[in-house]
Scaffold this motif. Structure first.
Motif, PDB file in Angstrom:
ATOM      1  N   GLY A  91     -30.505  14.885  17.826  1.00  0.00           N
ATOM      2  CA  GLY A  91     -28.840  14.721  18.199  1.00  0.00           C
ATOM      3  C   GLY A  91     -28.340  13.478  17.357  1.00  0.00           C
ATOM      4  N   GLU A  92     -28.870  13.338  15.995  1.00  0.00           N
ATOM      5  CA  GLU A  92     -28.381  12.217  15.065  1.00  0.00           C
ATOM      6  C   GLU A  92     -26.936  12.592  14.708  1.00  0.00           C
ATOM      7  N   ILE A  93     -26.126  11.559  14.541  1.00  0.00           N
ATOM      8  CA  ILE A  93     -25.031  11.586  14.030  1.00  0.00           C
ATOM      9  C   ILE A  93     -24.908  11.046  12.397  1.00  0.00           C
ATOM     10  N   ALA A  94     -24.692  12.052  11.648  1.00  0.00           N
ATOM     11  CA  ALA A  94     -24.711  11.843  10.122  1.00  0.00           C
ATOM     12  C   ALA A  94     -23.509  12.707   9.374  1.00  0.00           C
ATOM     13  N   ASP A  95     -22.894  11.917   8.580  1.00  0.00           N
ATOM     14  CA  ASP A  95     -21.836  12.804   7.751  1.00  0.00           C
ATOM     15  C   ASP A  95     -20.778  13.503   8.514  1.00  0.00           C
ATOM     16  N   GLY A  96     -20.523  12.583   9.755  1.00  0.00           N
ATOM     17  CA  GLY A  96     -19.563  13.209  10.536  1.00  0.00           C
ATOM     18  C   GLY A  96     -19.863  14.326  11.360  1.00  0.00           C
ATOM     19  N   CYS A  97     -21.290  14.690  11.601  1.00  0.00           N
ATOM     20  CA  CYS A  97     -21.591  15.569  12.431  1.00  0.00           C
ATOM     21  C   CYS A  97     -22.620  15.341  13.315  1.00  0.00           C
ATOM     22  N   VAL A  98     -22.767  15.988  14.469  1.00  0.00           N
ATOM     23  CA  VAL A  98     -23.662  15.948  15.335  1.00  0.00           C
ATOM     24  C   VAL A  98     -24.738  16.944  14.965  1.00  0.00           C
ATOM     25  N   TRP A  99     -26.073  16.445  14.580  1.00  0.00           N
ATOM     26  CA  TRP A  99     -27.153  17.224  14.004  1.00  0.00           C
ATOM     27  C   TRP A  99     -28.145  17.877  15.240  1.00  0.00           C
ATOM     28  N   GLY A 100     -28.443  19.094  14.849  1.00  0.00           N
ATOM     29  CA  GLY A 100     -29.929  19.355  16.024  1.00  0.00           C
ATOM     30  C   GLY A 100     -29.693  20.776  16.179  1.00  0.00           C
ATOM     31  N   ARG A 153     -25.631  21.890  12.620  1.00  0.00           N
ATOM     32  CA  ARG A 153     -24.769  20.618  12.888  1.00  0.00           C
ATOM     33  C   ARG A 153     -23.449  21.056  13.366  1.00  0.00           C
ATOM     34  N   VAL A 154     -22.678  20.270  14.016  1.00  0.00           N
ATOM     35  CA  VAL A 154     -21.131  20.540  14.265  1.00  0.00           C
ATOM     36  C   VAL A 154     -20.324  19.262  14.273  1.00  0.00           C
ATOM     37  N   PRO A 155     -19.462  19.523  13.481  1.00  0.00           N
ATOM     38  CA  PRO A 155     -18.242  18.158  13.232  1.00  0.00           C
ATOM     39  C   PRO A 155     -17.838  17.496  14.509  1.00  0.00           C
ATOM     40  N   VAL A 156     -18.179  16.130  14.380  1.00  0.00           N
ATOM     41  CA  VAL A 156     -17.616  15.235  15.816  1.00  0.00           C
ATOM     42  C   VAL A 156     -16.146  15.791  16.163  1.00  0.00           C
TER      43      VAL A 156
END
Length: 444
Positions: free
Chosen positions: A109-118, A424-427
């Motif tokens: 569930g990391e946040i990187a490049d303005g997105c939630v990854w996973g 991933r999905v943008p925050v």
């Protein structure tokens, strides 16, 4: 509180802040579905969802269809309980992921490049999180929906829903008493046409499914001998024919409506008989639209033999077959013609196709909610090449739409992330979705 682009002050500030953490928490709960009961199951996710709903005064119930395979259901009382109810459903299971292939761990569930990854960030723990965030905020502030809403967070969608939606529909249909309409996944996401127009694709149709096992029987023998009755050879030739076959384009009602809307948006007439040219204009959504033009049958597995010098007596293959609404008989007849008389075909899992019209008060509510947050938005219908739990709920007479609203950057390959690597999905997409979903409920 937050202010929308239209100047209207809206509640939902807490929901916008909370949705990211909810999405990350859900991603960190590994709910990988391997198509059997070998995975971790959905019980922990069901308990997490139930806890979040109970915290704000709802009375969720957990239904376990098999050890560890659990779904959570709750009902919110609306201002007018006499009106037909709305179902908002999502699934908590995900397809497996190999961490070595990912930029960020798929269950971090990391946040990187303005997105939630996973794994599950777009399929579909994002919508689960948006639903939870909106419901929790509305319950905290005492904002009842206009009508009853049933919430269902379901197990097993990625393997056909047998232990989730199908189980509830068959064994607990009373949970959905009075429900006539529903929203869920794979719809409501944006496609930027130009600076003056963004299309939001709402799923109004789904292809039917035939997951099939193909079997060819031959004569077993020694691998050193001349052998004219080789099951592997026969099956391989049949699978090759099927895998290379191009099924004809069929213009369904949904495709016709989509092309008409797109023609208007692009200012040019689009020819359904020249779809290659049309798809070239669709960027990342071409994958989604392209697969909705025709029946498809993709070989996915092969199996035969146990030793290099033994010709096996049987060879098998598995095929993922999908057919357009109204074209199942044509599809099955084509399959048998292509495979030939020596291939035995049997269903592993089959499900119907769905198609509804793009009209009515619920569709109006979608458009109203989208435009309020994105003035250049236009909702358009499309057909999903796969299927969702909406098929099970259709058996209860519930009309389903794919509407999990996300405003996406044009360069993001959204379609490619379904079951793909680096999902991933943008925050800001999640926060946009919360605002739209909240407005949608107000107008539904």
């Amino acid at each position: 509180m937050s202010e929308s682009s239209t100047g209207r002050t809206v509640t939902g500030g807490d929901a916008e802040r909370e949705v990211v953490d909810l999405c990350r928490d859900l991603i960190r709960i590994d709910t990988s579905n391997y198509g059997d009961h070998s995975g971790p199951g959905e019980r922990l996710a069901a308990e997490y969802v139930a806890e979040k709903l109970a915290e704000v005064g709802l009375e969720p119930k957990i239904f376990e269809s098999h050890k560890g395979r659990a779904s959570t259901v709750a009902r919110i009382e609306g201002e007018d309980p006499s009106r037909p109810a709305l179902l908002i459903h999502g699934h908590t299971d995900v397809v497996p992921a190999n961490a070595a292939d990912w930029t960020h761990d798929p269950f971090s569930g990391e946040i990187a490049d303005g997105c939630v990854w996973g794994r599950g960030a777009v399929d579909m723990k994002d919508m689960d999180a948006m639903t939870l965030a909106v419901v929790r905020e509305r319950m905290r502030t005492g904002r009842k929906p206009p009508r009853d809403i049933v919430l269902a967070f379901l197990a097993d969608e990625e393997a056909g829903g047998t232990y989730g939606a199908r189980y509830l529909v068959d064994h607990h249909p009373g949970l959905f008493e009075g429900v006539t309409e529903a929203i869920s996944e794979v719809g409501g996401f944006s496609f930027t046409v130009n600076e003056n127009l963004r299309l939001y694709l709402v799923e109004t149709a789904q292809k039917g499914m035939h997951w099939m096992k193909l079997t060819v029987a031959g004569t077993a023998g020694h691998g050193s001998m001349i052998h004219k009755d080789n099951a592997i050879t026969e099956l391989s030739e049949a699978v090759g024919r099927l895998g290379r076959h191009k099924f004809p384009v069929r213009v369904t009602k949904t495709l016709r409506h989509f092309l008409d809307e797109l023609s208007d948006a692009l200012g040019t007439e689009l020819d359904p008989e020249n779809m290659d040219e049309t798809l070239a204009k669709l960027g990342g959504i071409a994958k989604l639209i392209g697969a909705s033009l025709q029946n498809t049958a993709n070989p996915t597995q092969l199996g035969a033999g146990y030793k290099v010098n033994v010709i096996p007596g049987e060879a098998t293959a598995h095929v993922d077959g999908r057919y357009l609404p109204g074209h199942e008989e044509e599809f099955l007849a084509d399959l048998d013609r292509i495979l030939g008389p020596n291939v035995r075909r049997e269903d592993v899992h089959a499900d119907k196709a769905l198609e509804t019209t793009f009209d009515g008060a619920l569709v109006d509510a979608m458009q109203t909610a989208l435009v309020a947050e994105d003035p250049i938005a236009r909702a358009v219908p499309y057909m999903l090449s796969a299927g969702t739990d909406a098929k099970s709920f259709d058996d209860l007479g519930i009309r389903g739409f794919g509407f999990a609203p996300l405003k996406l950057p044009p360069e993001l390959d959204f379609a490619g992330m379904f079951h793909g690597v680096d999902e991933r999905v943008p925050v800001d997409g999640l926060q946009f979705g919360v605002r739209v979903l909240d407005r949608f409920i107000d107008h539904s």
